[in-house]
Structure formats: structure tokens, C-alpha cells
Scaffold this active site. Structure first.
Site, PDB file in Angstrom:
ATOM      1  N   SER A 137      15.453 -31.307  -4.699  1.00 17.27           N
ATOM      2  CA  SER A 137      16.576 -30.501  -4.215  1.00 17.27           C
ATOM      3  C   SER A 137      16.616 -30.532  -2.694  1.00 17.27           C
ATOM      4  O   SER A 137      17.667 -30.380  -2.083  1.00 17.27           O
ATOM      5  CB  SER A 137      16.431 -29.058  -4.699  1.00 17.27           C
ATOM      6  OG  SER A 137      16.284 -29.064  -6.106  1.00 17.27           O
ATOM      7  N   HIS A 183      15.416 -32.475 -13.054  1.00 16.46           N
ATOM      8  CA  HIS A 183      15.468 -31.263 -13.888  1.00 16.46           C
ATOM      9  C   HIS A 183      16.139 -31.587 -15.228  1.00 16.46           C
ATOM     10  O   HIS A 183      15.699 -31.125 -16.286  1.00 16.46           O
ATOM     11  CB  HIS A 183      16.296 -30.166 -13.214  1.00 16.46           C
ATOM     12  CG  HIS A 183      15.773 -29.693 -11.900  1.00 16.46           C
ATOM     13  ND1 HIS A 183      16.436 -29.905 -10.722  1.00 16.46           N
ATOM     14  CD2 HIS A 183      14.647 -28.999 -11.585  1.00 16.46           C
ATOM     15  CE1 HIS A 183      15.755 -29.360  -9.731  1.00 16.46           C
ATOM     16  NE2 HIS A 183      14.666 -28.809 -10.217  1.00 16.46           N
ATOM     17  N   GLY A 230      16.935 -23.927  -9.327  1.00 17.91           N
ATOM     18  CA  GLY A 230      18.340 -24.335  -9.213  1.00 17.91           C
ATOM     19  C   GLY A 230      18.489 -25.620  -8.433  1.00 17.91           C
ATOM     20  O   GLY A 230      17.526 -26.376  -8.296  1.00 17.91           O
TER      21      GLY A 230
END
Ligand code: PAF
Length: 284
Positions: A188, A39, A33
Site C-alpha cells: 500500500s 490482499h 485497507g
């Protein structure tokens, strides 16, 4: 939003069975995530090659050490679904930890050799957690293609190794590292950096570029190239080196000089945030 959100393994398997019965090509983009352009570039690559693109969003507890950032790792499933949708994903698979690791879970995938250096030393158990969860995802999603980023170069090599050793019928595709305009590799974990640390972190791409230029200018000696990178990073007071390594690529064997292709990989703590980056050095 057109993307479908699936949270259980049964529902995921059902969809995959239907897709397989229609001979659909399946792509898997495993993520934890906090999706960023890195990504999204993998999702776009998958979309070009596959009918059905599964983006897994799972902050995998088994790949975090006891003093790492499992609890504070950024989580925003709604935002991730919307980004995965805009990049061309078909399904977000976001199971709970108890779905992936029910009580009594006790089987792990261990890759020896290439996990015994770099991040494998700094983060004991990390690659076992990665190999285990990615094996499970391969078994659940049965992808024809699976997509990983070059930024996690050692991870990509570990995944290629176990997929090959264990005869997973999947082709591993590795996408280029996506960088911000100033050169910092997207991660991230960049969200953890203060403005001052974000600036300090630029020492990482700067040091990699120095080595790349030196190789272009004919330097081949690993010791000298490593020194160059270490010296540059050491100039930045907010940065603390975890490792600077150069190995043959893809074997990750020790070399004294670059003859063909080598991987220069670094892990650096900036403030309390550990960042990794790498480049491939080519002798010719
Ligand atoms: O690279 C990551 O985000 C993770 O290590 C992965 C491959 C999704 C496994 O949890």
C-alpha cells in the site's frame, strides 16, 4: 455490491455466532485497507477454504511510531469494500479506532525474541501493536483460518508465535508475495513513490535476485550474501538501507552459512518511503 460492511464489535460477534451455530468455516484476512492484488490473493485463498470470509480494514494506530505515516496512510473504505467483494469476501469489518481502543484500554500483547531484530529494532513498539490488534481480531472474529502475506515475513512469524503461545484456536496461512511485472513487491505504501522513486525501488527485488542466484550457484556464506545485497542497493542513490539481514527460517536465529532454509529480509528507504521485502533462500 453484495459484501456487508460491519463497524461494531457487537454486530460482528452476532454474525460470527450465527455462522458458528451453522458450523460455517470462518476465514479472517486482516488488513489496513488500501487493498491491492496481494490482499486480494489472500481473500481468494480464504474464499477457497472458508464459507465466510471476513476482511478487516483497520489502520491500527498502536503499530505506528510517533514519526510514522499513520495520518497519511491511504484510506478509501468504499474502494476497499468493492475490491474485497470482487475477490470473494463476505464481510468487511471496519471499526473506528475508538471501538477497538476505548478510553482506558491498557492491555498489550508482547512477543519477545523474534521481535527484537529487523523491523522490531527500526520500529520500536510496532510488533506489540500488531500482536495486540490481531489478538483482538482473533477474539472478535474467532476465525478457523487467518491469512497473512509473506511480504511481511517477520510479522507472519510473530503472529504464528503468539497464536501458538497463547493457544488461539486458529490456523495461520501465509500467501506468497505478489509482485508487479517488474518485480516490485506490492505494498500500500508504493502509492507514496514518485515515478523516479518507483524506478529506484527496483533495486530491492534486483538485489534479492542477485543473492538468490548466488545461492543457486553454490554460495552459502551469509557475510558474502549480505555484502552482495548491500553493494547492489548502495549503487542506487535514492535508496538508503535500514537493514539487510539473513537469518535461519523460521527461528530467525543467527547463522554463518545457509544449511537449509534462510530468510533474506531487507528494509530500504526510497526517498521518504520505507519499503520492506524478503525472499526465502534454500540451500538444496
Ligand atoms: O499487515 C498489516 O496490514 C497489518 O500489520 C495487520 C496485520 C492488518 C495488523 O494491523
Amino acid at each position: 455490491m453484495a459484501i456487508r460492511l460491519i463497524k461494531t464489535i457487537d454486530e460482528m460477534r452476532e454474525l460470527i455466532e450465527q455462522a458458528k451455530s451453522k458450523e460455517r468455516v470462518i476465514g479472517l484476512v486482516p488488513t489496513m485497507g488500501a487493498l491491492h492484488e496481494g490482499h486480494l490473493s489472500l481473500i481468494k485463498m480464504a474464499k477457497e477454504m472458508c464459507h465466510l470470509v471476513v476482511v478487516s480494514v483497520f489502520v491500527n494506530p498502536t503499530q505506528f511510531g510517533p514519526n510514522e505515516d499513520l495520518d497519511k496512510y491511504p484510506r478509501d473504505l468504499h474502494e476497499d469494500c468493492s475490491k474485497a467483494d470482487s475477490a470473494g469476501g463476505t464481510v468487511v469489518f471496519a471499526p473506528e479506532a475508538s471501538e477497538m481502543y476505548p478510553d482506558g484500554f491498557s492491555t498489550f500483547v508482547n512477543v519477545s525474541g523474534i521481535t527484537e531484530k529487523m523491523c522490531g529494532v527500526s520500529r520500536p513498539g510496532h510488533f506489540q501493536g500488531v500482536a495486540t490488534v490481531v489478538s483482538k481480531l482473533f477474539n472478535i472474529v474467532k476465525p478457523n483460518y487467518a491469512y497473512f502475506g509473506q511480504k511481511d515475513a517477520q510479522q507472519a512469524l510473530v503472529i504464528e508465535k503468539f497464536a501458538n503461545d497463547l493457544n488461539f484456536d486458529v490456523k495461520i496461512c501465509v500467501g506468497y508475495t505478489v509482485r508487479d511485472e517488474d518485480g516490485l513487491a506490492l505494498s500500500s505504501r508504493n502509492q507514496y513513490l514518485s515515478d523516479e522513486e518507483r524506478k529506484a525501488a527496483l533495486v530491492i527485488p534486483r538485489s534479492l535476485n542477485l543473492a538468490e542466484d548466488a545461492v543457486k550457484n553454490g554460495e552459502r556464506e551469509i557475510k558474502k550474501l549480505k555484502e552482495m545485497v548491500v553493494n547492489e542497493i548502495t549503487k542506487e542513490k535514492l535508496a538508503e538501507i535500514d537493514y539487510v539481514e539473513i537469518y535461519d527460517c523460521p527461528s530467525l536465529e543467527e547463522i554463518d552459512e545457509i544449511k537449509d532454509i534462510a530468510l533474506l529480509a531487507v528494509a530500504v528507504k526510497v526517498g521518504t518511503t520505507r519499503l520492506i521485502d524478503n525472499i526465502v533462500l534454500e540451500a538444496n
